[in-house]
Scaffold this motif. Structure first.
Motif, PDB file in Angstrom:
ATOM      1  N   ILE A  21      -4.851   4.991  -1.497  1.00  0.00           N
ATOM      2  CA  ILE A  21      -5.255   4.559  -0.171  1.00  0.00           C
ATOM      3  C   ILE A  21      -5.138   3.036  -0.054  1.00  0.00           C
ATOM      4  CG2 ILE A  21      -6.801   6.492   0.319  1.00  0.00           C
ATOM      5  CD1 ILE A  21      -9.141   4.664  -0.419  1.00  0.00           C
ATOM      6  N   THR A  22      -4.918   2.581   1.153  1.00  0.00           N
ATOM      7  CA  THR A  22      -4.940   1.154   1.456  1.00  0.00           C
ATOM      8  C   THR A  22      -5.313   0.972   2.915  1.00  0.00           C
ATOM      9  OG1 THR A  22      -3.752  -0.935   1.179  1.00  0.00           O
ATOM     10  CG2 THR A  22      -2.509   0.886   2.147  1.00  0.00           C
ATOM     11  N   CYS A  23      -5.817  -0.201   3.248  1.00  0.00           N
ATOM     12  CA  CYS A  23      -6.153  -0.529   4.633  1.00  0.00           C
ATOM     13  C   CYS A  23      -5.323  -1.743   5.036  1.00  0.00           C
ATOM     14  CB  CYS A  23      -7.643  -0.827   4.762  1.00  0.00           C
ATOM     15  SG  CYS A  23      -8.184  -0.977   6.469  1.00  0.00           S
ATOM     16  N   LYS A  24      -4.750  -1.673   6.230  1.00  0.00           N
ATOM     17  CA  LYS A  24      -3.862  -2.735   6.688  1.00  0.00           C
ATOM     18  C   LYS A  24      -4.019  -2.905   8.193  1.00  0.00           C
ATOM     19  CE  LYS A  24       0.998  -3.966   6.556  1.00  0.00           C
ATOM     20  NZ  LYS A  24       2.350  -3.500   6.377  1.00  0.00           N
ATOM     21  N   THR A  25      -3.930  -4.139   8.680  1.00  0.00           N
ATOM     22  CA  THR A  25      -3.953  -4.402  10.114  1.00  0.00           C
ATOM     23  C   THR A  25      -2.539  -4.243  10.645  1.00  0.00           C
ATOM     24  OG1 THR A  25      -5.801  -5.941   9.866  1.00  0.00           O
ATOM     25  CG2 THR A  25      -4.526  -6.081  11.907  1.00  0.00           C
TER      26      THR A  25
END
Length: 75
Positions: A21-25
């Protein structure tokens, strides 16, 4: 971009049930949103994208992000 690989138990080599998983704008239609991406750890393909709200997730479920590449190289 950094990814977190999750699984139970987490082992080397990566198992077929593990995921990353990763979070990105991201920018969609001129607006910026934080997006959580989920990828299969064994074949490095993004499988899900989730937004902050259920409404946004449904609205942009069809949107495909072209710059998402998972790297299995860990530092």
């Amino acid at each position: 971009m950094k990814w977190a690989v999750l699984g139970w138990p987490l082992a080397k080599p990566i198992q077929k049930d593990d995921f990353a998983i990763t979070c990105k704008t991201e920018s969609i239609g001129g607006k910026k949103y934080k997006v959580l991406f989920k990828a299969q750890a064994n074949n490095f393909k993004v499988t899900n994208q989730l937004f902050k709200t259920k409404k946004l997730t449904k609205k942009y479920d069809h949107h495909k992000f072209t710059d998402m590449h998972y790297s299995s190289k860990f530092k």
